[in-house]
Design a protein around this motif. Structure first.
Motif, PDB file in Angstrom:
ATOM      1  N   SER A 177    -107.057 -15.924  31.595  1.00 23.81           N
ATOM      2  CA  SER A 177    -106.135 -16.663  31.733  1.00 23.81           C
ATOM      3  C   SER A 177    -105.283 -17.069  32.861  1.00 23.81           C
ATOM      4  O   SER A 177    -105.483 -16.308  33.827  1.00 23.81           O
ATOM      5  N   THR A 181     -98.349 -13.714  33.625  1.00 23.99           N
ATOM      6  CA  THR A 181     -98.476 -12.481  32.279  1.00 23.99           C
ATOM      7  C   THR A 181     -97.351 -12.574  31.453  1.00 23.99           C
ATOM      8  O   THR A 181     -97.387 -12.648  30.390  1.00 23.99           O
ATOM      9  N   ASP A 182     -95.888 -12.890  32.026  1.00 25.50           N
ATOM     10  CA  ASP A 182     -94.841 -13.083  30.954  1.00 25.50           C
ATOM     11  C   ASP A 182     -95.020 -14.430  30.241  1.00 25.50           C
ATOM     12  O   ASP A 182     -94.693 -14.328  29.081  1.00 25.50           O
ATOM     13  N   LEU A 184     -97.857 -15.818  29.407  1.00 22.98           N
ATOM     14  CA  LEU A 184     -98.929 -15.484  28.248  1.00 22.98           C
ATOM     15  C   LEU A 184     -98.420 -14.555  27.395  1.00 22.98           C
ATOM     16  O   LEU A 184     -98.805 -14.904  26.224  1.00 22.98           O
ATOM     17  N   LEU A 185     -97.771 -13.712  27.435  1.00 23.12           N
ATOM     18  CA  LEU A 185     -96.957 -12.779  26.408  1.00 23.12           C
ATOM     19  C   LEU A 185     -96.405 -13.487  25.624  1.00 23.12           C
ATOM     20  O   LEU A 185     -96.524 -13.149  24.536  1.00 23.12           O
ATOM     21  N   GLN A 238     -97.421  -3.332  34.126  1.00 24.39           N
ATOM     22  CA  GLN A 238     -97.761  -4.115  35.087  1.00 24.39           C
ATOM     23  C   GLN A 238     -97.448  -3.780  36.387  1.00 24.39           C
ATOM     24  O   GLN A 238     -98.219  -3.924  37.493  1.00 24.39           O
ATOM     25  N   SER A 242    -100.398  -2.790  39.453  1.00 23.84           N
ATOM     26  CA  SER A 242    -100.658  -3.954  40.773  1.00 23.84           C
ATOM     27  C   SER A 242    -100.392  -2.931  41.816  1.00 23.84           C
ATOM     28  O   SER A 242    -100.914  -3.362  43.119  1.00 23.84           O
ATOM     29  N   ARG A 305    -103.220  -5.782  31.460  1.00 23.08           N
ATOM     30  CA  ARG A 305    -102.995  -6.572  30.144  1.00 23.08           C
ATOM     31  C   ARG A 305    -102.671  -5.847  29.087  1.00 23.08           C
ATOM     32  O   ARG A 305    -101.948  -6.191  27.980  1.00 23.08           O
ATOM     33  N   GLN A 308     -99.580  -6.013  26.676  1.00 23.83           N
ATOM     34  CA  GLN A 308     -99.421  -7.176  25.955  1.00 23.83           C
ATOM     35  C   GLN A 308     -99.289  -7.119  24.401  1.00 23.83           C
ATOM     36  O   GLN A 308     -98.190  -7.554  23.742  1.00 23.83           O
TER      37      GLN A 308
END
Length: 311
Positions: A177, A181-182, A184-185, A238, A242, A305, A308
């Motif tokens: 994607s 990330t937030d 998408l979540l 996350q 990172s 990910r 998630q």
């Protein structure tokens, strides 16, 4: 590694281990699919105010990726967590956590079966070891009289949930994607809740569960799993991923069954059995061997990910 980074790596497996304990405490109080719906509704209510503006800015990408979001929400939000809570109605948290910890190897196997991903000889041996560990746990450490052994239904549900999580992880790799990330979540939670509603209605119509009481205990259970194993663990994971290599967090993730065992003893009085130790050793040895075999059980982006779907 500084203390803050160490805690950021340590907290998610602890919270994911506690999810199994709280899920077991919810058995008999909240129907499992309903618990999953309430969990993600709580998580969405907390996360959405912070992500709503970013979702508006990325609405074009959301429209473009709606199919993969819908499929990811089904496997990661609807299936995995509902099957985990279904498992906990008849199995114990130690068994479900050990079976769930084999996910990297099932990712490897399903990658071969569904997506044609190659498996090296060492990875194949590692997969066999981990599968043997899962089988040992499901058999309760008994090899005598296999014809008389009856699998606990909850263990089979957890095995199905682990396969669902493996499919979810592969789909993340096959369809990466562009969304933050937030965002998408949030989108996957919305999709997962949409898929879950018919199952929840069917559960109440034909599941045979007692009516759910609305009291402080059910509110505390929903509040805890909706915030801590779902959102706090996700954002800690996350942050940690990172700031470290993709491989290092995997070893911390393997602490989840250890925390589950400790919490089961303290909170539920469920003592681990010798066969649990044998199963854990086989599963972890298999994961280690598979990861040394060149074809990694989880995609490189998967650790970032993993939070998630809220282990």
């Amino acid at each position: 590694m500084n203390v803050r980074l160490f805690l950021a790596l340590l907290l998610p497996p602890f919270l994911w281990g506690s999810n199994a304990i709280v899920g077991k405490m919810a058995a008999g109080l909240i129907p499992p699919i309903t618990l999953n719906v309430l969990r993600w509704t709580m998580a969405l209510a907390v996360l959405l105010p912070f992500a709503i503006r970013r979702m508006a800015r990325h609405r074009a990408a959301l429209r473009a990726e709606w199919r993969s979001i819908a499929v990811g929400g089904f496997w990661g939000i609807t299936c995995y967590n509902a099957l985990q809570y279904l498992a906990l109605t008849t199995s114990n948290p130690i068994n479900t956590s050990l079976i769930g910890s084999s996910a990297p190897v099932f990712i490897l196997l399903l990658g071969r079966l569904l997506f044609g991903a190659a498996i090296g000889a060492r990875s194949a041996c590692g997969a066999a070891l981990s599968v043997a560990g899962v089988a040992w746990v499901m058999l309760g450490g008994r090899l005598d009289g296999l014809d008389a052994v009856h699998f606990v239904r909850g263990d089979l549900f957890m095995l199905a949930g682990t396969c669902a999580w493996s499919i979810y992880t592969w789909l993340l790799k096959r369809h990466p994607s562009r969304l933050p990330t937030d965002v998408l979540l949030c989108a996957q939670i919305v999709a997962g809740l949409g898929w879950s509603l018919p199952f929840m209605l069917a559960e109440h119509a034909w599941g045979g569960y007692a009516p759910m009481a609305i009291d402080w205990k059910t509110a505390a259970i929903v509040g805890y799993i909706g915030i801590f194993p779902s959102l706090v663990a996700f954002f800690c994971w996350q942050t940690a991923v990172s700031r470290t290599s993709p491989q290092q967090p995997i070893f911390f993730m393997n602490l989840t069954p250890i925390f589950t065992v400790l919490l089961s003893v303290v909170m539920l009085g469920v003592a681990p059995q010798p066969y649990h130790a044998v199963g854990l050793a086989l599963i972890l040895a298999g994961i280690f061997l598979a990861r040394q075999g060149g074809a990694r059980p989880a995609p490189a982006a998967a650790p970032a990910r993993r939070g998630q779907a809220g282990r």
